[in-house]
Design a protein around this motif. Sequence first.
Motif, PDB file in Angstrom:
ATOM      1  N   TRP A   1      10.117  -5.777  -7.402  1.00 58.05           N
ATOM      2  CA  TRP A   1       9.929  -7.214  -7.513  1.00 58.05           C
ATOM      3  C   TRP A   1       9.546  -7.751  -6.140  1.00 58.05           C
ATOM      4  O   TRP A   1       9.756  -7.089  -5.115  1.00 58.05           O
ATOM      5  CB  TRP A   1      11.213  -7.904  -7.970  1.00 58.05           C
ATOM      6  CG  TRP A   1      11.593  -7.662  -9.381  1.00 58.05           C
ATOM      7  CD1 TRP A   1      11.009  -6.801 -10.266  1.00 58.05           C
ATOM      8  CD2 TRP A   1      12.668  -8.290 -10.081  1.00 58.05           C
ATOM      9  NE1 TRP A   1      11.645  -6.850 -11.472  1.00 58.05           N
ATOM     10  CE2 TRP A   1      12.669  -7.760 -11.402  1.00 58.05           C
ATOM     11  CE3 TRP A   1      13.624  -9.238  -9.757  1.00 58.05           C
ATOM     12  CZ2 TRP A   1      13.600  -8.159 -12.356  1.00 58.05           C
ATOM     13  CZ3 TRP A   1      14.554  -9.640 -10.707  1.00 58.05           C
ATOM     14  CH2 TRP A   1      14.534  -9.102 -11.997  1.00 58.05           C
ATOM     15  N   SER A   2       8.982  -8.918  -6.129  1.00 55.77           N
ATOM     16  CA  SER A   2       8.679  -9.580  -4.856  1.00 55.77           C
ATOM     17  C   SER A   2       8.898 -11.069  -5.012  1.00 55.77           C
ATOM     18  O   SER A   2       8.701 -11.628  -6.099  1.00 55.77           O
ATOM     19  CB  SER A   2       7.244  -9.292  -4.408  1.00 55.77           C
ATOM     20  OG  SER A   2       6.308  -9.758  -5.356  1.00 55.77           O
ATOM     21  N   TYR A   3       9.345 -11.699  -3.940  1.00 55.31           N
ATOM     22  CA  TYR A   3       9.535 -13.145  -3.972  1.00 55.31           C
ATOM     23  C   TYR A   3       9.106 -13.763  -2.652  1.00 55.31           C
ATOM     24  O   TYR A   3       9.067 -13.117  -1.605  1.00 55.31           O
ATOM     25  CB  TYR A   3      10.967 -13.544  -4.334  1.00 55.31           C
ATOM     26  CG  TYR A   3      12.096 -12.897  -3.555  1.00 55.31           C
ATOM     27  CD1 TYR A   3      11.912 -12.249  -2.353  1.00 55.31           C
ATOM     28  CD2 TYR A   3      13.405 -12.963  -4.043  1.00 55.31           C
ATOM     29  CE1 TYR A   3      12.969 -11.691  -1.663  1.00 55.31           C
ATOM     30  CE2 TYR A   3      14.479 -12.409  -3.364  1.00 55.31           C
ATOM     31  CZ  TYR A   3      14.245 -11.777  -2.180  1.00 55.31           C
ATOM     32  OH  TYR A   3      15.301 -11.221  -1.487  1.00 55.31           O
ATOM     33  N   ASP A   4       8.775 -15.044  -2.739  1.00 59.09           N
ATOM     34  CA  ASP A   4       8.303 -15.782  -1.569  1.00 59.09           C
ATOM     35  C   ASP A   4       8.431 -17.273  -1.866  1.00 59.09           C
ATOM     36  O   ASP A   4       8.561 -17.685  -3.020  1.00 59.09           O
ATOM     37  CB  ASP A   4       6.852 -15.423  -1.255  1.00 59.09           C
ATOM     38  CG  ASP A   4       6.450 -15.840   0.158  1.00 59.09           C
ATOM     39  OD1 ASP A   4       7.337 -16.278   0.921  1.00 59.09           O
ATOM     40  OD2 ASP A   4       5.262 -15.753   0.500  1.00 59.09           O
TER      41      ASP A   4
ATOM     42  N   GLU B   1       5.955  -6.765  -9.920  1.00 64.89           N
ATOM     43  CA  GLU B   1       4.644  -6.323  -9.453  1.00 64.89           C
ATOM     44  C   GLU B   1       3.957  -5.376 -10.434  1.00 64.89           C
ATOM     45  O   GLU B   1       2.731  -5.299 -10.440  1.00 64.89           O
ATOM     46  CB  GLU B   1       4.779  -5.647  -8.077  1.00 64.89           C
ATOM     47  CG  GLU B   1       5.213  -6.596  -6.977  1.00 64.89           C
ATOM     48  CD  GLU B   1       5.144  -5.953  -5.605  1.00 64.89           C
ATOM     49  OE1 GLU B   1       4.845  -4.738  -5.541  1.00 64.89           O
ATOM     50  OE2 GLU B   1       5.400  -6.642  -4.610  1.00 64.89           O
ATOM     51  N   TYR B   2       4.710  -4.683 -11.264  1.00 66.50           N
ATOM     52  CA  TYR B   2       4.082  -3.746 -12.195  1.00 66.50           C
ATOM     53  C   TYR B   2       3.521  -4.474 -13.412  1.00 66.50           C
ATOM     54  O   TYR B   2       2.372  -4.266 -13.795  1.00 66.50           O
ATOM     55  CB  TYR B   2       5.090  -2.684 -12.633  1.00 66.50           C
ATOM     56  CG  TYR B   2       4.498  -1.643 -13.553  1.00 66.50           C
ATOM     57  CD1 TYR B   2       3.710  -0.616 -13.051  1.00 66.50           C
ATOM     58  CD2 TYR B   2       4.731  -1.685 -14.932  1.00 66.50           C
ATOM     59  CE1 TYR B   2       3.160   0.338 -13.893  1.00 66.50           C
ATOM     60  CE2 TYR B   2       4.185  -0.741 -15.774  1.00 66.50           C
ATOM     61  CZ  TYR B   2       3.399   0.269 -15.248  1.00 66.50           C
ATOM     62  OH  TYR B   2       2.844   1.206 -16.081  1.00 66.50           O
ATOM     63  N   THR B   3       4.304  -5.327 -14.028  1.00 66.84           N
ATOM     64  CA  THR B   3       3.853  -6.047 -15.220  1.00 66.84           C
ATOM     65  C   THR B   3       3.090  -7.321 -14.876  1.00 66.84           C
ATOM     66  O   THR B   3       2.487  -7.924 -15.762  1.00 66.84           O
ATOM     67  CB  THR B   3       5.053  -6.420 -16.103  1.00 66.84           C
ATOM     68  OG1 THR B   3       5.919  -7.302 -15.377  1.00 66.84           O
ATOM     69  CG2 THR B   3       5.824  -5.164 -16.498  1.00 66.84           C
TER      70      THR B   3
ATOM     71  N   VAL C   1       0.830  -1.199   0.000  1.00 66.10           N
ATOM     72  CA  VAL C   1       0.000   0.000   0.000  1.00 66.10           C
ATOM     73  C   VAL C   1       0.864   1.248   0.000  1.00 66.10           C
ATOM     74  O   VAL C   1       0.565   2.240  -0.671  1.00 66.10           O
ATOM     75  CB  VAL C   1      -0.952  -0.014   1.213  1.00 66.10           C
ATOM     76  CG1 VAL C   1      -1.790   1.249   1.243  1.00 66.10           C
ATOM     77  CG2 VAL C   1      -1.844  -1.242   1.175  1.00 66.10           C
ATOM     78  N   ARG C   2       1.962   1.211   0.739  1.00 67.32           N
ATOM     79  CA  ARG C   2       2.846   2.377   0.813  1.00 67.32           C
ATOM     80  C   ARG C   2       3.811   2.436  -0.373  1.00 67.32           C
ATOM     81  O   ARG C   2       4.043   3.505  -0.936  1.00 67.32           O
ATOM     82  CB  ARG C   2       3.637   2.347   2.130  1.00 67.32           C
ATOM     83  CG  ARG C   2       2.786   2.644   3.354  1.00 67.32           C
ATOM     84  CD  ARG C   2       3.657   2.789   4.594  1.00 67.32           C
ATOM     85  NE  ARG C   2       2.869   3.117   5.776  1.00 67.32           N
ATOM     86  CZ  ARG C   2       2.552   4.347   6.138  1.00 67.32           C
ATOM     87  NH1 ARG C   2       2.944   5.361   5.407  1.00 67.32           N
ATOM     88  NH2 ARG C   2       1.843   4.559   7.233  1.00 67.32           N
ATOM     89  N   LEU C   3       4.386   1.300  -0.723  1.00 69.65           N
ATOM     90  CA  LEU C   3       5.323   1.257  -1.842  1.00 69.65           C
ATOM     91  C   LEU C   3       4.640   0.568  -3.016  1.00 69.65           C
ATOM     92  O   LEU C   3       4.602  -0.654  -3.102  1.00 69.65           O
ATOM     93  CB  LEU C   3       6.609   0.512  -1.451  1.00 69.65           C
ATOM     94  CG  LEU C   3       7.656   0.356  -2.556  1.00 69.65           C
ATOM     95  CD1 LEU C   3       8.131   1.717  -3.043  1.00 69.65           C
ATOM     96  CD2 LEU C   3       8.830  -0.483  -2.062  1.00 69.65           C
ATOM     97  N   LYS C   4       4.079   1.345  -3.932  1.00 69.94           N
ATOM     98  CA  LYS C   4       3.360   0.798  -5.079  1.00 69.94           C
ATOM     99  C   LYS C   4       4.278   0.800  -6.299  1.00 69.94           C
ATOM    100  O   LYS C   4       5.039   1.751  -6.516  1.00 69.94           O
ATOM    101  CB  LYS C   4       2.105   1.626  -5.374  1.00 69.94           C
ATOM    102  CG  LYS C   4       1.046   1.528  -4.291  1.00 69.94           C
ATOM    103  CD  LYS C   4      -0.209   2.290  -4.687  1.00 69.94           C
ATOM    104  CE  LYS C   4      -1.289   2.136  -3.622  1.00 69.94           C
ATOM    105  NZ  LYS C   4      -2.546   2.847  -3.998  1.00 69.94           N
TER     106      LYS C   4
END
Length: 305
Positions: free
Chosen positions: A114-117, A137-139, A103-106
Amino acid sequence: MADTVGRYNVSQRRVCSILGKHRSIMRYKPRVIDDERTLILEMHRLALKHRRYGYRRIHALLRASGWRVNHKRIERLWKKEGLQVPNKQHKRRRISNGAGSCVRLKPLYKNHVWSYDFVHDRLSNGKPIRMLTVIDEYTRKCLAIPVRHRLNSKDVIRIMGDLFMSEGTPAHIRSDNGPEFIAQRLTNWLECMQVQTTYIDRGSPWQNGYNESFNSKLRDECLNSEVFDTLQEAQVIIGDWRNEYNHHRPHSALGYQPPVPQQTDNKGVHETDTHKNIHEGLCFYPRYAPLHRHKNTVKTTKTTN
């Protein structure tokens, strides 16, 4: 009164004279004002916005916004709709305090965030397997889903290094506080690559919403419907699903277009993305095989006199 007329089979005049009522009440029809429903919806909106306001303050707000109504009508509708000021109210957070929250870092552009898990599953023999899901996260493109029995911080560095060479270096990487992601080896390497690590709050997976949403799709559309007998089978099937997700599956956030759509020309079908067949190199590639350490053996020979 109409029920009495029908039950005893007497005239309206007789019933009204006995009950002492005027005959006009038998023909009275209540008038429904045209703006009643609109007024009720506006009352609900104001009551939801101002949770501690009673009907008197709601009436004042309605009058200020141009409604020509008196307080008695508002009170009647307030009771009819069951609106009331709650005795207890629970505190709520307007926005997450975590700096790493989505929410804060869009994401604002490609390779911004990027995000990973990690995602876990089991083979048919009960052996655990582990996947690292990496997305832009953008594409919404899934950059990699390597599948192994074990994945540690060294494997994460190796995977991310190849992604940086093929996809470019992101400005931020969002993740939880897992031991693989907060390892000193990984954080130092990302700092050298000038990539800012962004961690969500502990116990708040919703702050990593983009990746959690992707993981739920992966489990619902692939993992829950497939039985993997071997690790190689899991790598191939998950790699095919990733290719389907990137190039064919409609994504609601992208106007029901895939993250990496394909175009057709006279030479056939080709990908609009400049890096082709990445999933083959990230989901089933020998360099990500577990490294086996071999002890060096030294042969000694005895000399005989």
